[in-house]
Each structure stands twice: as structure tokens, then as C-alpha cells.
Design an enzyme around this catalytic site. Sequence first.
Site, PDB file in Angstrom:
ATOM      1  N   ARG A  29      44.935  73.585  36.741  1.00 33.47           N
ATOM      2  CA  ARG A  29      43.574  73.944  37.125  1.00 33.47           C
ATOM      3  C   ARG A  29      42.589  72.935  36.541  1.00 33.47           C
ATOM      4  O   ARG A  29      42.774  72.447  35.427  1.00 33.47           O
ATOM      5  CB  ARG A  29      43.259  75.345  36.603  1.00 33.47           C
ATOM      6  CG  ARG A  29      41.857  75.838  36.901  1.00 33.47           C
ATOM      7  CD  ARG A  29      41.692  77.274  36.400  1.00 33.47           C
ATOM      8  NE  ARG A  29      40.375  77.805  36.711  1.00 33.47           N
ATOM      9  CZ  ARG A  29      39.318  77.658  35.938  1.00 33.47           C
ATOM     10  NH1 ARG A  29      39.397  76.997  34.802  1.00 33.47           N
ATOM     11  NH2 ARG A  29      38.151  78.174  36.299  1.00 33.47           N
TER      12      ARG A  29
ATOM     13  N   HIS B  63      34.361  82.311  24.270  1.00 31.02           N
ATOM     14  CA  HIS B  63      33.146  81.687  23.729  1.00 31.02           C
ATOM     15  C   HIS B  63      31.954  82.011  24.628  1.00 31.02           C
ATOM     16  O   HIS B  63      32.127  82.401  25.774  1.00 31.02           O
ATOM     17  CB  HIS B  63      33.320  80.157  23.637  1.00 31.02           C
ATOM     18  CG  HIS B  63      33.434  79.490  24.975  1.00 31.02           C
ATOM     19  ND1 HIS B  63      34.617  79.446  25.698  1.00 31.02           N
ATOM     20  CD2 HIS B  63      32.518  78.857  25.748  1.00 31.02           C
ATOM     21  CE1 HIS B  63      34.417  78.825  26.833  1.00 31.02           C
ATOM     22  NE2 HIS B  63      33.140  78.458  26.912  1.00 31.02           N
TER      23      HIS B  63
ATOM     24  N   HIS C  99      33.209  84.371  27.638  1.00 35.66           N
ATOM     25  CA  HIS C  99      34.178  84.060  28.683  1.00 35.66           C
ATOM     26  C   HIS C  99      35.331  83.248  28.115  1.00 35.66           C
ATOM     27  O   HIS C  99      35.227  82.690  27.030  1.00 35.66           O
ATOM     28  CB  HIS C  99      33.497  83.339  29.863  1.00 35.66           C
ATOM     29  CG  HIS C  99      32.724  82.123  29.484  1.00 35.66           C
ATOM     30  ND1 HIS C  99      31.469  82.164  28.902  1.00 35.66           N
ATOM     31  CD2 HIS C  99      33.025  80.799  29.588  1.00 35.66           C
ATOM     32  CE1 HIS C  99      31.038  80.934  28.682  1.00 35.66           C
ATOM     33  NE2 HIS C  99      31.970  80.087  29.078  1.00 35.66           N
TER      34      HIS C  99
ATOM     35  N   ASP D  54      28.279  79.942  25.870  1.00 35.01           N
ATOM     36  CA  ASP D  54      27.900  78.529  25.975  1.00 35.01           C
ATOM     37  C   ASP D  54      26.587  78.249  25.237  1.00 35.01           C
ATOM     38  O   ASP D  54      25.689  79.094  25.204  1.00 35.01           O
ATOM     39  CB  ASP D  54      27.726  78.128  27.448  1.00 35.01           C
ATOM     40  CG  ASP D  54      29.058  78.006  28.180  1.00 35.01           C
ATOM     41  OD1 ASP D  54      30.113  78.130  27.527  1.00 35.01           O
ATOM     42  OD2 ASP D  54      29.032  77.769  29.400  1.00 35.01           O
TER      43      ASP D  54
HETATM   44  C1  LIG Z   1      26.295  70.759  24.661  1.00 38.28           C
HETATM   45  C2  LIG Z   1      27.424  71.182  24.175  1.00 38.28           C
HETATM   46  C3  LIG Z   1      28.019  72.489  24.558  1.00 38.28           C
HETATM   47  C4  LIG Z   1      29.402  72.398  23.967  1.00 38.28           C
HETATM   48  C5  LIG Z   1      29.128  71.664  22.693  1.00 38.28           C
HETATM   49  C6  LIG Z   1      28.286  70.475  23.190  1.00 38.28           C
HETATM   50  C7  LIG Z   1      29.229  69.478  23.886  1.00 38.28           C
HETATM   51  C8  LIG Z   1      30.523  70.149  24.414  1.00 38.28           C
HETATM   52  C9  LIG Z   1      30.327  71.576  24.930  1.00 38.28           C
HETATM   53  C10 LIG Z   1      31.607  72.399  25.060  1.00 38.28           C
HETATM   54  C11 LIG Z   1      32.317  72.277  26.416  1.00 38.28           C
HETATM   55  C12 LIG Z   1      33.567  73.185  26.454  1.00 38.28           C
HETATM   56  C13 LIG Z   1      33.299  74.585  25.889  1.00 38.28           C
HETATM   57  C14 LIG Z   1      32.499  74.494  24.583  1.00 38.28           C
HETATM   58  C15 LIG Z   1      32.373  75.885  23.956  1.00 38.28           C
HETATM   59  C16 LIG Z   1      33.128  73.452  23.699  1.00 38.28           C
HETATM   60  O1  LIG Z   1      34.017  73.612  22.911  1.00 38.28           O
HETATM   61  O2  LIG Z   1      32.525  72.218  23.970  1.00 38.28           O
HETATM   62  C17 LIG Z   1      31.169  73.846  24.865  1.00 38.28           C
HETATM   63  C18 LIG Z   1      30.143  73.721  23.725  1.00 38.28           C
HETATM   64  C19 LIG Z   1      29.200  74.915  23.602  1.00 38.28           C
HETATM   65  O3  LIG Z   1      28.844  75.557  24.573  1.00 38.28           O
HETATM   66  O4  LIG Z   1      28.816  75.169  22.447  1.00 38.28           O
HETATM   67  O1  LIG Z   2      36.933  76.442  33.405  1.00 37.32           O
HETATM   68  C1  LIG Z   2      36.050  77.281  33.572  1.00 37.32           C
HETATM   69  O2  LIG Z   2      35.996  77.991  34.571  1.00 37.32           O
HETATM   70  C2  LIG Z   2      35.003  77.503  32.503  1.00 37.32           C
HETATM   71  C3  LIG Z   2      34.861  76.355  31.554  1.00 37.32           C
HETATM   72  C4  LIG Z   2      33.973  76.697  30.401  1.00 37.32           C
HETATM   73  O3  LIG Z   2      33.789  77.842  30.047  1.00 37.32           O
HETATM   74  C5  LIG Z   2      33.276  75.617  29.670  1.00 37.32           C
HETATM   75  O4  LIG Z   2      33.530  74.424  29.942  1.00 37.32           O
HETATM   76  O5  LIG Z   2      32.454  75.964  28.810  1.00 37.32           O
HETATM   77 FE   LIG Z   3      32.025  77.994  28.702  1.00 35.43          FE
END
Ligand SMILES: C=C1C[C@]23C[C@H]1CC[C@H]2[C@@]12CCC[C@@](C)(C(=O)O1)[C@H]2[C@@H]3C(=O)O
Ligand SMILES: O=C(O)CCC(=O)C(=O)O
Ligand SMILES: [Fe+2]
Length: 344
Positions: free
Chosen positions: A290, A224, A280, A226
Amino acid sequence: MDTLSEAYKGIPLNLGDIIPLDFSSPPPTLPDSHAWFQPSDDDCSFDDPASSMPIIDFLDPKATELIGLACEKWGAFQLKNHGIPLDVIQGTEEEVKRLFSLPTEQKLKALRSPGGASGYGRARISPFFPKSMWHEGFTIIGSSARDVKKIWPDDYARFCDRMENYEKEMKVLAERLTEMLFDMLKIPEEKRKWVVTSDISEVLQLNFFPSCPEPDRAMGLAPHTDTSILTIVQSPSTGLQLFKEGKGWINVHPHPNSLIVHLGDLLHIISNGRFCSPLHRVTLNETRKRYSIAYFYTPPVDYVLSPSLSGDNSPVALFRDVTVKEYHEIRAQKFGNSLSLVRI
Ligand SMILES: C=C1C[C@]23C[C@H]1CC[C@H]2[C@@]12CCC[C@@](C)(C(=O)O1)[C@H]2[C@@H]3C(=O)O
Ligand SMILES: O=C(O)CCC(=O)C(=O)O
Ligand SMILES: [Fe+2]
């Protein structure tokens, strides 16, 4: 006000996409629901010292220049001498471990609701993948107190204080980096006032990746980008990989006492494609669990993202104007092609 949560309210998930596997009594072999690869699959990843993500010392007089180059080439870097006190980092890590080592039924008390964005559960992007991730998450938007009180009714204060303090420290660092990058992009004053306001939309994502019986066939966090301006990640152990066009998945080896910074889609749009938001993912280990803590720095939800044409960027806008809230909504509905949906 948790206005970021409102963006996700209109796009509810099924409970099945929120409840993680019970990792306190994991199956001895990888269940089919979590098997992303077959043993014969060749899912190549690299350890490439010649081309690994740059490690930058924030106290280096050339730090600004090096950060600019890293953001253009990688969209990511490791940062040494970042100024966050070690006890703040260690204290936060301690709380994260304490939270995820609780019995499953305790954690489920703070399960994210179908229309909610904060609390315990699977990664938000889970519904977009046919297989499940070997992962548990805890998302904090605004104060963590409401969710954490459900888990520790009498003993929530230390956790909340430490998370709040960590966010405060992260915000200062994120602001400094953002001002630096906005200078390079020559973002005008009226488009950067939000950087010092308090109503930014910050998110703290706590991640737990249990040890996995068949790590090569499973996935910790699926590929994904961010949804942020930039994300600051703390994790002392390997697992994170970055996708590099023409090379493949490259392992990130966390440098001691460093933080990993990667840029998100929102900055990719603002920079008109000059800075990249790297794809990533997180891989697993057979014996080692982890933890990671990711801080997502995001403008207020009504901020209009518009490509800057004044820096060394393309003279033609590659993206249409879009608000932060709208971009989150597009991501929640379409995920992978979100950037292409706002491309002109
Ligand atoms: C502000 C954000 C950013 C979100 C959505 C929302 C709340 C949770 C975040 C995450 C966190 C984990 C990876 C991700 C890919 C996920 O699944 O939830 C992120 C997502 C994004 O980067 O879109
Ligand atoms: O665990 C990590 O190193 C990255 C986590 C991550 O990509 C995320 O929370 O969006
Ligand atoms: Fe991420």
C-alpha cells in the site's frame, strides 16, 4: 527557508530509529522487533456502515454545513469533486511507486540525518513505541531536490516537478477548507492572514507499507494524531483506521476519486476543542502493498495558536497560547501527551 526543519534540529534521533527494515528481502515470518500483538490478542476493528466517516461532495450546496458537522463529530471526512486533476494525482502516485521500488541501497542514499526532518526513513514517531512499524517513509519539506538528487543524480527533475505541482494543488484545496473552517470559528482577519501567504510550513509525507507475512500482528503506522491544521491523504486502498470513542478502530474505505481530509492538533487548539483531531493508524495486508501520500498544512512556524472563543466554542480557553514551532518541539519530545501539555 525550511524553518520547520529547525524545530526538529534540537531533538536528534538515533540512527536505529531512522533506518527501516530492508523490505526488499523481508524475513519469511514476522521478526519479534515488529510483532506488536500476540495471535491471542483481540485487537478489534470494525466495518460499520452505519457510522463511517462521511463522504462529502464539494459541489453540494450544503458542503460547508456538512464539512462543519463532520469536523465536529469525526474530525475527518472524504471529499468528492475536490477539483484536483486526476493526472496530477496519478502522476504523483506513479513517482511514489517508482521511489519505493528502488533497491534499498539507493533509498538509503537519501536517509534522513539524525538532526534532520526530510528524506527517507522510519516515521518520526518511531522512538515512542517499543516495536517497529512495517513501513518506509519519505518526507518532503520545501524542495525535494536536495534529497532526490542523491538518489537520481541525472533524473530527479520529473519527480521534483510532480511533487511540487502536487503541493501547489493541495495548498489551494487546504486554503479553501481552512478559510471555511475559520469562518465557522469566526477567526478574526489578523489571525488568518497567513492562509494566503507563501511561507506556510507544508510537508509532504510519502508512505509505503509492504505486504506483511503476519499482518494481524504487525503495525503499519502506529496510532497518532497529526501535527497540522489539516492533512489531506491520497490512497486508493484500505488500511487507514480511525479511532472513535466508545466504538474502537473503524476502517476507512476510500471512495474512488476522493481524498481523505483529517484535522490535526493545531486546529483542535485553535477551535478550542470544537473540532477534533482524530487518532488514526494504518493496518497491513498479507499480499497487497500500500502507498499513501499525506499533505500536512501548517501555518508559519512563528504563528501563535490561540483558542478562538468567538464561535460556538467553550467560552473559556482550554489551551494556552503556543507557537507552531513550540508545539512541534513538544510533540518531538513528548508525543502522546502533547495536547495535554498545552491544556490549561
Ligand atoms: C510536519 C510534520 C508532521 C510530522 C512531523 C513533521 C514531519 C513528518 C510528519 C509525520 C509524517 C508521518 C506521520 C507522523 C506522525 C510522523 O511520524 O511524521 C507525522 C508527524 C506529525 O504529524 O507529528
Ligand atoms: O496512510 C494513510 O492512510 C495515513 C498516513 C498518515 O496517517 C500520515 O502520514 O500521517
Ligand atoms: Fe497521520
